[in-house]
Design an enzyme around this catalytic site. Sequence first.
Site, PDB file in Angstrom:
ATOM      1  N   GLY A   1      53.145  45.182  28.723  1.00 40.94           N
ATOM      2  CA  GLY A   1      53.981  45.887  27.751  1.00 40.94           C
ATOM      3  C   GLY A   1      55.279  45.200  27.391  1.00 40.94           C
ATOM      4  O   GLY A   1      56.251  45.869  27.047  1.00 40.94           O
TER       5      GLY A   1
ATOM      6  N   ARG B   1      32.197  54.887  22.673  1.00 40.97           N
ATOM      7  CA  ARG B   1      33.434  54.431  22.020  1.00 40.97           C
ATOM      8  C   ARG B   1      33.956  55.451  21.022  1.00 40.97           C
ATOM      9  O   ARG B   1      35.161  55.649  20.881  1.00 40.97           O
ATOM     10  CB  ARG B   1      33.174  53.110  21.287  1.00 40.97           C
ATOM     11  CG  ARG B   1      33.055  51.930  22.220  1.00 40.97           C
ATOM     12  CD  ARG B   1      32.823  50.647  21.433  1.00 40.97           C
ATOM     13  NE  ARG B   1      32.658  49.524  22.338  1.00 40.97           N
ATOM     14  CZ  ARG B   1      33.656  48.808  22.842  1.00 40.97           C
ATOM     15  NH1 ARG B   1      34.898  49.084  22.506  1.00 40.97           N
ATOM     16  NH2 ARG B   1      33.425  47.813  23.662  1.00 40.97           N
TER      17      ARG B   1
ATOM     18  N   ARG C   1      40.933  47.197  23.825  1.00 44.08           N
ATOM     19  CA  ARG C   1      39.702  47.884  23.421  1.00 44.08           C
ATOM     20  C   ARG C   1      39.494  47.682  21.932  1.00 44.08           C
ATOM     21  O   ARG C   1      40.454  47.713  21.162  1.00 44.08           O
ATOM     22  CB  ARG C   1      39.794  49.402  23.667  1.00 44.08           C
ATOM     23  CG  ARG C   1      40.021  49.808  25.084  1.00 44.08           C
ATOM     24  CD  ARG C   1      38.845  49.528  25.970  1.00 44.08           C
ATOM     25  NE  ARG C   1      37.641  50.241  25.577  1.00 44.08           N
ATOM     26  CZ  ARG C   1      36.454  50.024  26.156  1.00 44.08           C
ATOM     27  NH1 ARG C   1      36.342  49.125  27.121  1.00 44.08           N
ATOM     28  NH2 ARG C   1      35.389  50.696  25.778  1.00 44.08           N
TER      29      ARG C   1
ATOM     30  N   ASN D   1      48.334  44.899  14.722  1.00 42.68           N
ATOM     31  CA  ASN D   1      48.069  44.296  16.037  1.00 42.68           C
ATOM     32  C   ASN D   1      48.814  42.981  16.142  1.00 42.68           C
ATOM     33  O   ASN D   1      49.071  42.325  15.133  1.00 42.68           O
ATOM     34  CB  ASN D   1      46.559  44.038  16.180  1.00 42.68           C
ATOM     35  CG  ASN D   1      46.203  43.423  17.523  1.00 42.68           C
ATOM     36  OD1 ASN D   1      46.692  43.848  18.572  1.00 42.68           O
ATOM     37  ND2 ASN D   1      45.358  42.398  17.512  1.00 42.68           N
TER      38      ASN D   1
ATOM     39  N   HIS E   1      48.433  39.240  17.943  1.00 41.17           N
ATOM     40  CA  HIS E   1      47.448  38.398  18.611  1.00 41.17           C
ATOM     41  C   HIS E   1      48.102  37.066  18.978  1.00 41.17           C
ATOM     42  O   HIS E   1      48.803  36.473  18.142  1.00 41.17           O
ATOM     43  CB  HIS E   1      46.251  38.153  17.677  1.00 41.17           C
ATOM     44  CG  HIS E   1      45.208  37.300  18.310  1.00 41.17           C
ATOM     45  ND1 HIS E   1      44.364  37.778  19.297  1.00 41.17           N
ATOM     46  CD2 HIS E   1      44.896  35.995  18.138  1.00 41.17           C
ATOM     47  CE1 HIS E   1      43.579  36.797  19.693  1.00 41.17           C
ATOM     48  NE2 HIS E   1      43.873  35.711  19.017  1.00 41.17           N
TER      49      HIS E   1
ATOM     50  N   ASP F   1      41.178  45.767  11.162  1.00 41.13           N
ATOM     51  CA  ASP F   1      39.965  46.276  10.526  1.00 41.13           C
ATOM     52  C   ASP F   1      38.848  46.308  11.569  1.00 41.13           C
ATOM     53  O   ASP F   1      39.120  46.179  12.766  1.00 41.13           O
ATOM     54  CB  ASP F   1      39.602  45.459   9.267  1.00 41.13           C
ATOM     55  CG  ASP F   1      39.241  44.022   9.599  1.00 41.13           C
ATOM     56  OD1 ASP F   1      39.055  43.697  10.797  1.00 41.13           O
ATOM     57  OD2 ASP F   1      39.139  43.211   8.658  1.00 41.13           O
ATOM     58  N   GLU F   2      37.609  46.440  11.110  1.00 44.55           N
ATOM     59  CA  GLU F   2      36.536  46.644  12.093  1.00 44.55           C
ATOM     60  C   GLU F   2      36.154  45.369  12.842  1.00 44.55           C
ATOM     61  O   GLU F   2      35.455  45.429  13.847  1.00 44.55           O
ATOM     62  CB  GLU F   2      35.303  47.301  11.453  1.00 44.55           C
ATOM     63  CG  GLU F   2      34.673  46.547  10.302  1.00 44.55           C
ATOM     64  CD  GLU F   2      35.505  46.640   9.017  1.00 44.55           C
ATOM     65  OE1 GLU F   2      35.316  45.785   8.158  1.00 44.55           O
ATOM     66  OE2 GLU F   2      36.349  47.561   8.892  1.00 44.55           O
TER      67      GLU F   2
ATOM     68  N   GLU G   1      56.215  36.349  19.887  1.00 47.74           N
ATOM     69  CA  GLU G   1      55.555  37.636  19.624  1.00 47.74           C
ATOM     70  C   GLU G   1      56.582  38.757  19.533  1.00 47.74           C
ATOM     71  O   GLU G   1      56.541  39.593  18.633  1.00 47.74           O
ATOM     72  CB  GLU G   1      54.553  37.965  20.738  1.00 47.74           C
ATOM     73  CG  GLU G   1      53.340  37.068  20.774  1.00 47.74           C
ATOM     74  CD  GLU G   1      52.312  37.550  21.786  1.00 47.74           C
ATOM     75  OE1 GLU G   1      52.133  38.766  21.931  1.00 47.74           O
ATOM     76  OE2 GLU G   1      51.689  36.704  22.450  1.00 47.74           O
TER      77      GLU G   1
HETATM   78  C1  GRF Z   1      50.162  39.643  24.099  1.00 44.97           C
HETATM   79  O1  GRF Z   1      49.997  38.272  24.280  1.00 44.97           O
HETATM   80  C2  GRF Z   1      49.499  40.100  22.832  1.00 44.97           C
HETATM   81  O2  GRF Z   1      49.527  39.156  21.822  1.00 44.97           O
HETATM   82  C3  GRF Z   1      48.078  40.321  23.265  1.00 44.97           C
HETATM   83  O3  GRF Z   1      48.179  40.867  24.553  1.00 44.97           O
HETATM   84  C4  GRF Z   1      49.388  40.438  25.150  1.00 44.97           C
HETATM   85  C5  GRF Z   1      50.134  41.665  25.551  1.00 44.97           C
HETATM   86  O4  GRF Z   1      51.304  41.362  26.266  1.00 44.97           O
HETATM   87  N1  GRF Z   1      47.364  41.144  22.327  1.00 44.97           N
HETATM   88  P1  GRF Z   1      52.323  42.519  26.625  1.00 44.97           P
HETATM   89  O5  GRF Z   1      51.529  43.619  27.314  1.00 44.97           O
HETATM   90  O6  GRF Z   1      52.941  42.996  25.349  1.00 44.97           O
HETATM   91  O7  GRF Z   1      53.308  41.888  27.549  1.00 44.97           O
END
Ligand code: GRF
Length: 210
Positions: free
Chosen positions: A14, A67, A93, A109, A111, A143-144, A176
């Site tokens: 987190g 799901r 998930r 999201n 990534h 998206d899906e 990020e």
């Molecule tokens: C991050 O690298 C994010 O890009 C990926 O999962 C990781 C989560 O890190 N989807 P955190 O739980 O926010 O520290």
Amino acid sequence: MATLKLGVLVSGSGTNLQAILDATEDGSLDAEVRLVLSNVPGVKSLERAAAAGKSAVVLSHRDFTDREAFDKALVTTLRQAGVEWVALAGFMRLLTPVFLRAFEGRIVNIHPALLPAFPGAHGQRDAFNYGVKVAGCTVHFVDEGVDSGPIIAQRAVPVLDDDTEATLAARILQQEHQVYVEVLRLLAAGRIEIVPGSNGQRNRVRITKP
Ligand code: GRF
């Protein structure tokens, strides 16, 4: 009242959640985290939510037969909390159309790779193992597909000769935290729109002027 009523979905540490919480707390992001929802009990994200005085819920996917049933419960829980926008922050998930329809166009999201390269659960590792010289992260609509929705923003970082997977992942993670909050600010300001692609282009994101 804050513009962006956010639900943050997590499965782990987190740190992105923390960046969002910090930005709402210091007033630099016009958003309210209405609910932190984890599909894994006991994770650090839940401590972070508690420390920030935010509601947090665990809904384990293991308690559901399929799901769709899990996603229905997610939707109900988020709606009850007044959530209007969903930020996935390390949520491990895949979401079904049940969830995607409920929050259509309102799910983002982060990534840890420069999509469309290296989608999936181990973006940083896959990029590092491939031997790329530039890595990074992507914020995108969901998206899906797997990490396949329209790209909102990306940040690049160099891969250094003495990097390990861990040092590279840490460099990406710093970016990020910044770019995710920046995108949420743009969403709160109503400055992100999806433009239908023409001539074989995919739908794309346009950032409008303030
Ligand atoms: C991050 O690298 C994010 O890009 C990926 O999962 C990781 C989560 O890190 N989807 P955190 O739980 O926010 O520290």
